[in-house]
Write a protein that holds these residues in place. Structure first.
Motif, short mmCIF file in Angstrom:
data_model
loop_
_atom_site.label_atom_id
_atom_site.label_comp_id
_atom_site.label_asym_id
_atom_site.label_seq_id
_atom_site.Cartn_x
_atom_site.Cartn_y
_atom_site.Cartn_z
N TYR A 1 0.93 -1.22 0.14
CA TYR A 1 0.02 -0.05 0.08
C TYR A 1 0.89 1.18 -0.10
N PRO A 2 0.66 2.34 -0.84
CA PRO A 2 1.19 3.34 -0.76
C PRO A 2 1.36 4.31 0.63
N GLU A 3 2.36 4.92 0.94
CA GLU A 3 2.78 5.32 2.14
C GLU A 3 1.73 6.16 2.71
#
Lengths: 441, 441
Positions: A113-115
């Motif tokens: 998942y993107p930060e």
């Protein structure tokens, strides 16, 4: 292992991991790396999880893999993912291959998942129950999970179906106060608040702030429970996001700290300062165009910085209010028009007051610049009018700039301070010099 | 009472109190007041507790007392105290006299603490246990307290002595998993983290962020447990404090919103814009002093805004980084000197690069202003040198201004943007014009 720890490390071992991380961060990086290897793995692992992410690449570059892997194994998966997210791809892969399977899997799950999404800030330690279980079965399950993997927060327990889809939530309170044989389905709350794994973290902050959550479940696209976000993580995110907004307004990258090493600061600040140079040249060009007017009426040059500075400050006020409200999600459709109307009204009123004052100043000092008293009065009019016009420009663009940035899917804060002061410099100079040329000459 | 509610209010009753408050805030204040009186008291009370504090004085001014008192009685004491804190002293006293005794007492207890301290943000709904109690006795106590006054969070229970002094803490987890006859003193944790009732709320935010608390007990000077702070309250405080910092930098009062009525915005913005006018006049005065130089070399006027704008932007970057780190408590003694050294170095480097660029521009455009090529080269030198000097001034004052404000016990953010741009305007103009006069003339 702790028994073989050198005595000089004992002070470190008595510290809270966050304090220890603070201390290590202030040491030269080689020394910090050395201490992390000397300390017992539990202490070192907890401290490493607390360190500023921007320091990790440097710190972990020469960290022996055999020493690092145990630290990563011990961390909660979300911290492992955060650490691994900061280092080069090939190092990351190598470390994951050497970690324990379960820990590596958990970290990999989170790394997808993107930060800056809900998925990037959620944890994976929560307790799932099934609706058909009884209270006593649930309590047994909690006890067991608790031994296996300490959940960070058991205020709420999540009820899922056979596909791990969230169907309800039970508070630990209700679980304690219910009879042993009551079914979970009878005490669970089916109206569960949640966030999507792809939601932006700013949206998560807004949700927590507005509805006073201490924690929220995170669902994937199919409604499967994939994680839990804790309130303390949201607090960190809120602080980071706001710092970022403040910094981006003035052309910083959002992550700079007072003690960021200067070469990094240099690389990050130079680009926007170059942008500022270009935009400032626009203002200079306006002055150049009116070269003759200034030569004739040097007194106008005295008022250039005054008109520009007032416009810049008023515009910054407008931009600041709007950028914050946008970030906090407090603007609804239609509010932009209301804001524009309000700011223009304020610009007009404040412009009139300040305009009269500087106009009077202009009329008063004109004789010192060799002007006749009548011309002084005209100068006052020119200066006052330029002030009103520039504050109107500040209001107009103070609203337009953040909305335009947002429209183009950029951060509304991005360089907004630089953009608004460019506008007010250019507009202020133009109004003053053009009016001066037209009326005084 | 709910059964007699008019049908047109039903939509409101289905909303979350925070959403309902949002909706009411967007209505004309008379209408919002009307709805709050028509709605069932539970709904109205919950919505009132969620409304923006700055709207309360206006909203409650003409609110019939008989209708308001029940709403206040129903709110958690900390919300009642927050609402009462926003209205005139005599109205407050009158309302307190008419409220139920227990509720009035609880609100009064909380009202004695300043708004921006731990005491001002804590709640009073928590569960106290005694060390000599057994687990089963404690569970009975929790059940009873739970019926009397719903505690907001029972993750942790507080163990006090006979004087209500905090001696330990027990997690609900340990309470559930222990045998019935075990003594609380055997399972409680004696190393309890806490805050003092007089601690500044910014300090509370720092503590929560650093140590990842979801809640903390609040002690008075004698160690008596007087309240509990929840993480969700801290999130709101963190967001408000940061918004305040951003706003104060540009001379806003810290509480302005996009939709704040314009008369309020007007009153709040004008003072700092007048301060800015005064400081901008300083910059104008510098130009006035060098009247003759500008008349002779009008090209210098072209570079005035460029030098000033670069200095202002660089200075703002420095101020922004330092103000944030101060607010987050990330600066230790000695960091100021390190920051100053770093910023001066950056000023020199960036100044050199930007200085060379504008110097070249100066040399190139000089002929257009009727200068000989050799003089153009000299002009380039003057402009470049002024740029370097102004970026050094920006670095120096960008560090000094927040530290000086703090030294005088003011908010380091207060007007800092206005102050730094004044310095860089004045210094930039002076460097450019004085060098121009000395070298070109």
């Amino acid at each position: 292992m702790a028994e073989n720890t050198p005595i000089y490390l004992e002070e470190f071992m008595g510290m809270h991991p966050a304090d220890l991380a603070d201390r290590l961060q202030r040491l030269p990086v080689d020394q910090a790396r050395h201490y992390l290897q000397e300390l017992p793995v539990e202490t070192a692992s907890a401290a490493l999880a607390e360190m500023e992410e921007e320091l990790l690449p440097e710190l972990l570059k020469d960290f022996p893999q055999a020493k690092l892997v145990p630290l990563l194994n011990l961390m909660p998966a979300e911290d492992t993912a955060d650490v691994l997210g900061e280092i080069p791809e090939e190092d990351k892969e190598r470390l994951l291959r050497n970690m324990d399977d379960a820990e590596a899997e958990a970290a990999k799950d989170l790394l997808q998942y993107p930060e800056d999404t809900a998925g990037g800030i959620m944890g994976d330690r929560f307790i799932m129950l099934r609706a058909h279980q009884t209270v006593i079965q649930a309590q047994r399950r909690i006890r067991q999970r608790h031994r296996e993997q300490q959940p960070t927060d058991i205020n709420y327990l999540f009820v899922t179906d056979k596909d791990e889809k969230l169907v309800g939530i039970v508070s630990i309170r209700d679980l304690i106060f219910s009879e042993d044989e009551v079914k979970i389905s009878d005490i669970m709350d089916r109206e569960v608040k949640y966030v999507r794994v792809t939601d932006d973290q700013e949206e998560v902050v807004r949700r927590f702030e507005k509805y006073h959550f201490l924690g929220l479940p995170v669902l994937d696209e199919e409604g499967k429970l994939v994680g839990v976000i804790r309130g303390d993580e949201v607090l960190s995110v809120a602080i980071d996001e706001q710092t970022e907004d403040m910094q981006k307004m003035v052309g910083l990258d959002g992550e700079e700290r007072t003690l960021t090493p200067w070469p990094q600061s240099f690389k990050r600040r130079l680009p926007w300062l170059c942008v500022n140079l270009l935009t400032a040249c626009l203002a200079g060009a306006v002055v150049g165009v009116f070269e003759g007017t200034i030569k004739e009426f040097v007194v106008l040059a005295v008022f250039l910085p005054i008109i520009a500075s007032q416009g810049g400050n008023a515009g910054m006020q407008t931009v600041t209010v709007i950028v914050r409200d946008m970030a906090l999600g407090e603007l609804s459709p239609g509010d932009g028009r209301k804001a524009l109307f309000k700011e223009l009204l304020l610009g007009l009123l404040i412009g009139a007051i300040i305009g009269v004052i500087v106009g009077l100043v202009g009329a008063l000092i004109a004789p010192k610049f060799g002007m006749a008293p009548e011309t002084g009065g005209v100068l006052g009019l020119v200066v006052g009018a330029a002030m009103v016009l520039n504050l109107l420009a500040a209001a107009l663009f103070g609203v337009l700039i953040p909305f335009a940035l947002k429209f183009f899917r950029l951060d509304p804060a991005l360089g907004s301070s630089i953009l608004i002061t460019t506008v007010t410099d250019v507009a202020g100079f133009f109004f003053l010099l053009a009016l001066g040329k037209a009326i005084l000459a």
